[in-house]
Write a protein that holds these residues in place. Structure first.
Motif, PDB file in Angstrom:
ATOM      1  N   LEU A  37       0.833  -1.204   0.000  1.00 45.10           N
ATOM      2  CA  LEU A  37       0.000   0.000   0.000  1.00 45.10           C
ATOM      3  C   LEU A  37       0.869   1.257   0.000  1.00 45.10           C
ATOM      4  N   ARG A  38       1.898   1.242   0.811  1.00 41.01           N
ATOM      5  CA  ARG A  38       2.813   2.395   0.872  1.00 41.01           C
ATOM      6  C   ARG A  38       3.525   2.611  -0.460  1.00 41.01           C
ATOM      7  N   TYR A  41       1.148   4.153  -2.897  1.00 39.10           N
ATOM      8  CA  TYR A  41       0.943   5.562  -2.544  1.00 39.10           C
ATOM      9  C   TYR A  41       2.144   6.400  -2.984  1.00 39.10           C
ATOM     10  N   LEU A  46      -2.305   6.011  -5.647  1.00 38.35           N
ATOM     11  CA  LEU A  46      -3.413   6.232  -4.720  1.00 38.35           C
ATOM     12  C   LEU A  46      -3.438   7.685  -4.265  1.00 38.35           C
ATOM     13  N   ASP A  48      -4.543  10.567  -1.328  1.00 38.95           N
ATOM     14  CA  ASP A  48      -4.449  10.576   0.135  1.00 38.95           C
ATOM     15  C   ASP A  48      -5.637   9.858   0.766  1.00 38.95           C
ATOM     16  N   PHE A  51      -5.478   6.034   0.230  1.00 40.27           N
ATOM     17  CA  PHE A  51      -4.459   5.451   1.086  1.00 40.27           C
ATOM     18  C   PHE A  51      -4.975   5.315   2.510  1.00 40.27           C
ATOM     19  N   ARG A  54      -7.739   2.559   2.826  1.00 41.13           N
ATOM     20  CA  ARG A  54      -7.197   1.199   2.734  1.00 41.13           C
ATOM     21  C   ARG A  54      -6.336   0.852   3.942  1.00 41.13           C
ATOM     22  N   ARG A  55      -5.578   1.821   4.438  1.00 36.87           N
ATOM     23  CA  ARG A  55      -4.762   1.583   5.627  1.00 36.87           C
ATOM     24  C   ARG A  55      -5.655   1.288   6.829  1.00 36.87           C
TER      25      ARG A  55
END
Length: 64
Positions: A37-38, A41, A46, A48, A51, A54-55
């Protein structure tokens, strides 16, 4: 009395097993997903908001 010590030793062994084997597998999966995910991003794939959504979802799923 020997039975009590046996139960204690088996319990400690079980806790160590769950901590080392069970915990590592689930945390690695969560860590991998968060790392992916990071990376997405960072690449700009992605926004903001995406992100953060999803986080947060990964955090909720990891706590189950």
């Amino acid at each position: 009395m020997m039975l009590v010590w046996l139960v204690v030793l088996v319990g400690i062994g079980y806790l160590l097993y769950r901590g080392l084997v069970g915990g590592v597998g689930s945390s690695l999966t969560g860590d991998r997903a968060l790392e992916e995910l990071r990376v997405a991003y960072t690449r700009g794939d992605l926004s903001d908001e995406e992100f953060e959504e999803r986080r947060a979802k990964l955090s909720r799923e990891e706590s189950r």
